[in-house]
Design a protein around this motif. Structure first.
Motif, PDB file in Angstrom:
ATOM      1  N   PHE A  83       0.996  -1.130   0.198  1.00 23.75           N
ATOM      2  CA  PHE A  83      -0.143   0.091  -0.055  1.00 23.75           C
ATOM      3  C   PHE A  83       0.851   1.277  -0.046  1.00 23.75           C
ATOM      4  O   PHE A  83       0.645   2.393  -0.695  1.00 23.75           O
ATOM      5  N   VAL A  84       1.809   1.124   0.782  1.00 17.77           N
ATOM      6  CA  VAL A  84       2.775   2.403   0.781  1.00 17.77           C
ATOM      7  C   VAL A  84       3.482   2.932  -0.320  1.00 17.77           C
ATOM      8  O   VAL A  84       3.394   3.905  -1.070  1.00 17.77           O
ATOM      9  N   SER A  86       2.489   1.559  -3.428  1.00 18.44           N
ATOM     10  CA  SER A  86       1.521   2.327  -4.276  1.00 18.44           C
ATOM     11  C   SER A  86       1.244   3.724  -4.196  1.00 18.44           C
ATOM     12  O   SER A  86       1.135   4.280  -5.154  1.00 18.44           O
ATOM     13  N   VAL A  87       1.169   4.225  -2.896  1.00 20.97           N
ATOM     14  CA  VAL A  87       0.810   5.497  -2.617  1.00 20.97           C
ATOM     15  C   VAL A  87       2.194   6.430  -3.224  1.00 20.97           C
ATOM     16  O   VAL A  87       1.927   7.420  -3.872  1.00 20.97           O
ATOM     17  N   VAL A  91       1.944   9.092  -6.083  1.00 20.68           N
ATOM     18  CA  VAL A  91       2.197  10.480  -6.062  1.00 20.68           C
ATOM     19  C   VAL A  91       3.290  10.993  -6.987  1.00 20.68           C
ATOM     20  O   VAL A  91       3.396  12.126  -7.484  1.00 20.68           O
TER      21      VAL A  91
END
Length: 106
Positions: A83-84, A86-87, A91
């Motif tokens: 998840f991190v 992919s964030v 960005v």
């Protein structure tokens, strides 16, 4: 006594079935079954000339060991890291697209 032992050995040799079969054969092929196939394989292997110029030697620091206890994957950690990551990628992609739009407007 020795003479009778020698006569007995001669008699055994004269009546030996394997020797008689070898004497009666018509060709010089080996009489062992399957030997000609094995000899042809050996000749084919001897004709090969492998090239070992690109072979590198290595040393192993330590052998692989099997742990006494089972090792489970940490699924929650994998999902959180995914998840991190992919964030961060989202960005970064948004920043690149935004900067490309600003460059094209100027």
């Amino acid at each position: 006594n020795n003479l009778s032992e020698i006569k007995e050995k001669i008699h055994v040799i004269e009546n030996d079935a394997v020797l008689a079969a070898l004497k009666a054969r018509k060709s010089d092929d080996p009489w062992i079954e399957g030997l000609s196939d094995e000899l042809s394989k050996i000749d084919a292997i001897k004709k090969l000339s492998p090239d070992f110029s690109n072979v590198r030697a290595y040393t192993m620091d330590s052998p692989a060991i099997v742990a006494a206890e089972l090792v489970k994957s940490k699924k929650k950690l994998i999902v959180a890291l995914g998840f991190v990551l992919s964030v961060f990628i989202a960005v970064f992609t948004a920043m690149v697209v935004s900067s490309m739009k600003q460059v094209s407007q100027e």
